[in-house]
Design an enzyme around this catalytic site. Structure first.
Site, short mmCIF file in Angstrom:
data_model
loop_
_atom_site.label_atom_id
_atom_site.label_comp_id
_atom_site.label_asym_id
_atom_site.label_seq_id
_atom_site.Cartn_x
_atom_site.Cartn_y
_atom_site.Cartn_z
N GLY A 264 0.80 -1.21 0.00
CA GLY A 264 0.00 0.00 0.00
C GLY A 264 0.83 1.26 0.00
N HIS A 265 0.31 2.30 0.62
CA HIS A 265 0.89 3.64 0.57
C HIS A 265 2.26 3.69 1.24
CE1 HIS A 265 0.54 7.94 -0.07
NE2 HIS A 265 0.74 8.19 1.21
#
Length: 293
Positions: A264-265
């Site tokens: 993810g981020h």
């Protein structure tokens, strides 16, 4: 394993914290963090690079262990954060350097590169956007609304980003095995952005984010003209900056290297070793003066 030094510097009357490791005469890599974190996000990456590079990772003003003056005393904009970073690097004698940018680190890094195109020797962007294509509408709509029209309703919508739940989501979304992500990370970030008055500093930066996309055409021209080496290594499941943001660098950067990883981020939290491996290989081949990884 290289020793990591934890230091403070006085820049324009403000105290900035930074982490530093590696030989003083090695090629420099500057690590620029995003919201809501700090150089803490690079705590494991720094030693993985410092055997070959001088690594400098500052905390931006208002983040981490750097000063967080109230908005009445400091105008929180991305221009101001970039100016402070440039002055810190100047104070440290850093004139040429590669940058690793993530989230907020990207608009700061783009300003550094556009302000001194000869300074930046290579770019690693990890979920650090430089193209309109990367924005996920569902996440960014409240940011654009607040920037266009700051009022009680739009502010209430964006204030949720300051909550512990929202910060936890940034760390965990898109991560298949969430047990790989240490809760220390989001609790650390939340505690520091929750310092008295810091909410207003963060709101000011949310409002100012709308100044970043207008810089993108100049960034794209810079990438074409400078032919600076670019590695885009991206958490492919990011619901803030989508994979299109990574792929877009290949439109302008010569021989851009794009890697979409399962994550993810905050990709370093779940795939840090793989990111470090890709960076070492990339810099070893393409950073002037670097040894092969």
């Amino acid at each position: 394993m290289a020793h990591v030094h934890h230091r403070f510097a006085r820049v324009d009357g403000r105290q900035l914290f930074y982490r530093e490791a590696g030989s003083a005469d090695a090629p420099v890599v500057v690590l620029l963090h995003g919201y809501p974190t700090s150089s803490f996000m690079f705590r494991e990456l720094i030693p993985q690079l410092a055997d070959r590079y001088r690594v400098v990772a500052p905390d931006m003003l208002g983040f981490g262990l750097s000063d967080a003056p109230p908005v009445a005393e400091f105008d929180y904009t991305f221009d101001a954060l970039a100016d402070l970073t440039a002055r810190l690097l100047e104070q440290l004698g850093v004139t040429r350097y590669a940058i690793y940018v993530q989230d907020y680190g990207a608009p700061v890094g783009w300003r550094l590169a556009l302000g001194d195109p000869e300074a930046v020797t290579a770019i690693v962007t990890q979920n650090g956007n430089g193209y309109d294509a990367g924005f996920v509408d569902s996440f960014w709509a409240p940011v654009w609304d607040y920037g266009r029209d700051p009022n009680a309703d739009t502010e209430a919508a964006i204030r949720t980003a300051l909550s512990l739940d929202a910060i936890r989501w940034q760390y965990l979304h898109g991560v298949a095995d969430q047990t790989l992500v240490s809760p220390d990370a989001w609790h650390h970030d939340h505690a520091l952005v929750s310092r008295p008055g810091n909410d207003l500093a963060q709101l000011a930066l949310f409002r100012d984010y709308r100044t970043n996309p207008p810089l993108y055409p100049a960034l794209h021209q810079y990438l074409r003209d400078s032919q600076v080496p670019v590695l885009a290594v991206w958490g492919g499941n990011d619901e803030i900056f989508a994979p299109e943001g990574a792929r877009s660098f290949a439109q302008d950067a010569v021989d851009a290297e794009v890697h979409l990883l399962d994550g993810g981020h905050f990709l370093l939290e779940s795939a840090g070793d793989r990111v470090a491996e890709l960076i070492r290989d990339f810099l070893g081949r393409r950073l002037p003066g670097a040894a092969a990884a």
